[in-house]
Design a protein around this motif. Structure first.
Motif, PDB file in Angstrom:
ATOM      1  N   ALA A  30      66.626  73.146  63.721  1.00 57.29           N
ATOM      2  CA  ALA A  30      67.615  72.400  62.930  1.00 57.29           C
ATOM      3  C   ALA A  30      67.092  72.144  61.519  1.00 57.29           C
ATOM      4  N   ARG A  31      65.825  71.776  61.410  1.00 59.12           N
ATOM      5  CA  ARG A  31      65.255  71.540  60.074  1.00 59.12           C
ATOM      6  C   ARG A  31      65.230  72.811  59.240  1.00 59.12           C
ATOM      7  N   TYR A  32      64.919  73.940  59.876  1.00 61.52           N
ATOM      8  CA  TYR A  32      64.898  75.217  59.159  1.00 61.52           C
ATOM      9  C   TYR A  32      66.299  75.587  58.675  1.00 61.52           C
ATOM     10  N   ILE A  33      67.281  75.448  59.536  1.00 62.33           N
ATOM     11  CA  ILE A  33      68.658  75.787  59.158  1.00 62.33           C
ATOM     12  C   ILE A  33      69.130  74.904  58.009  1.00 62.33           C
ATOM     13  N   LEU A  34      68.867  73.604  58.088  1.00 67.30           N
ATOM     14  CA  LEU A  34      69.268  72.702  57.004  1.00 67.30           C
ATOM     15  C   LEU A  34      68.556  73.046  55.700  1.00 67.30           C
ATOM     16  N   ALA A  35      67.285  73.396  55.782  1.00 75.59           N
ATOM     17  CA  ALA A  35      66.541  73.771  54.578  1.00 75.59           C
ATOM     18  C   ALA A  35      67.112  75.040  53.950  1.00 75.59           C
ATOM     19  N   GLN A  36      67.494  76.004  54.772  1.00 73.47           N
ATOM     20  CA  GLN A  36      68.080  77.241  54.246  1.00 73.47           C
ATOM     21  C   GLN A  36      69.430  76.983  53.601  1.00 73.47           C
ATOM     22  N   TYR A  37      70.232  76.117  54.201  1.00 73.60           N
ATOM     23  CA  TYR A  37      71.531  75.804  53.601  1.00 73.60           C
ATOM     24  C   TYR A  37      71.362  75.066  52.276  1.00 73.60           C
ATOM     25  N   LYS A  38      70.372  74.190  52.188  1.00 73.08           N
ATOM     26  CA  LYS A  38      70.121  73.499  50.914  1.00 73.08           C
ATOM     27  C   LYS A  38      69.592  74.476  49.867  1.00 73.08           C
ATOM     28  N   LYS A  39      68.802  75.438  50.306  1.00 74.83           N
ATOM     29  CA  LYS A  39      68.230  76.424  49.384  1.00 74.83           C
ATOM     30  C   LYS A  39      69.320  77.289  48.754  1.00 74.83           C
ATOM     31  N   PHE A  40      70.324  77.676  49.547  1.00 74.65           N
ATOM     32  CA  PHE A  40      71.373  78.559  49.047  1.00 74.65           C
ATOM     33  C   PHE A  40      72.633  77.814  48.615  1.00 74.65           C
ATOM     34  N   GLU A  41      72.526  76.510  48.432  1.00 77.93           N
ATOM     35  CA  GLU A  41      73.665  75.725  47.989  1.00 77.93           C
ATOM     36  C   GLU A  41      74.000  76.085  46.536  1.00 77.93           C
ATOM     37  N   THR A  42      75.270  76.279  46.250  1.00 80.60           N
ATOM     38  CA  THR A  42      75.694  76.625  44.888  1.00 80.60           C
ATOM     39  C   THR A  42      76.779  75.666  44.432  1.00 80.60           C
ATOM     40  N   THR A  43      76.995  75.612  43.144  1.00 85.74           N
ATOM     41  CA  THR A  43      78.080  74.811  42.587  1.00 85.74           C
ATOM     42  C   THR A  43      79.269  75.712  42.306  1.00 85.74           C
ATOM     43  N   ASP A  44      80.374  75.126  41.864  1.00 83.42           N
ATOM     44  CA  ASP A  44      81.570  75.908  41.584  1.00 83.42           C
ATOM     45  C   ASP A  44      81.389  76.803  40.362  1.00 83.42           C
ATOM     46  N   GLN A  45      80.497  76.452  39.446  1.00 82.09           N
ATOM     47  CA  GLN A  45      80.305  77.260  38.251  1.00 82.09           C
ATOM     48  C   GLN A  45      79.447  78.493  38.520  1.00 82.09           C
ATOM     49  N   GLN A  46      78.710  78.499  39.586  1.00 80.68           N
ATOM     50  CA  GLN A  46      77.831  79.620  39.886  1.00 80.68           C
ATOM     51  C   GLN A  46      78.519  80.592  40.837  1.00 80.68           C
ATOM     52  N   LEU A  47      78.233  81.835  40.654  1.00 81.30           N
ATOM     53  CA  LEU A  47      78.678  82.852  41.598  1.00 81.30           C
ATOM     54  C   LEU A  47      77.415  83.520  42.108  1.00 81.30           C
ATOM     55  N   CYS A  48      77.150  83.352  43.364  1.00 79.45           N
ATOM     56  CA  CYS A  48      75.857  83.779  43.893  1.00 79.45           C
ATOM     57  C   CYS A  48      76.057  84.640  45.130  1.00 79.45           C
TER      58      CYS A  48
END
Length: 102
Positions: A30-48
């Motif tokens: 669970a900690r790994y999955i949450l860390a990966q989601y935080k790592k790849f979090e983007t804002t609306d201005q970014q296209l990633c």
């Protein structure tokens, strides 16, 4: 499926797989999955491109976890437990035994 929905589904599947559902907060998975989601979090201005890859990877893990849970349930129900009665076997395959006329 959106990223948040995949994340919630992944955490739900981890809870289902855990022997103690309350301990999911401290699990490494669970900690790994949450860390990966935080790592790849983007804002609306970014296209990633990595964001789409993270969602795809999350969906892949979700598919694996849910399939594994379903497999274990089916295996537990149908795996050989020794001799079965005729009635148990008929119930297992969905047949009804004929009744004796009185």
């Amino acid at each position: 499926m959106s990223g948040k929905r995949v994340l919630r589904s992944l955490l739900h599947e981890l809870r289902e797989a855990a022997s103690n559902p309350d301990a999911i907060k401290n699990s490494l998975a669970a900690r790994y999955i949450l860390a990966q989601y935080k790592k790849f979090e983007t804002t609306d201005q970014q296209l990633c491109k990595a964001r789409n890859e993270a969602v795809f990877l999350g969906q892949t893990y979700l598919s694996y976890l849910s399939s594994q849970r379903k497999y274990n349930a089916i295996y537990k129900e149908y795996h050989s437990r020794g001799e079965r009665s005729v009635k148990e076997t008929a119930d297992l395959v969905g047949f009804k035994l004929p009744t004796d006329p009185k």
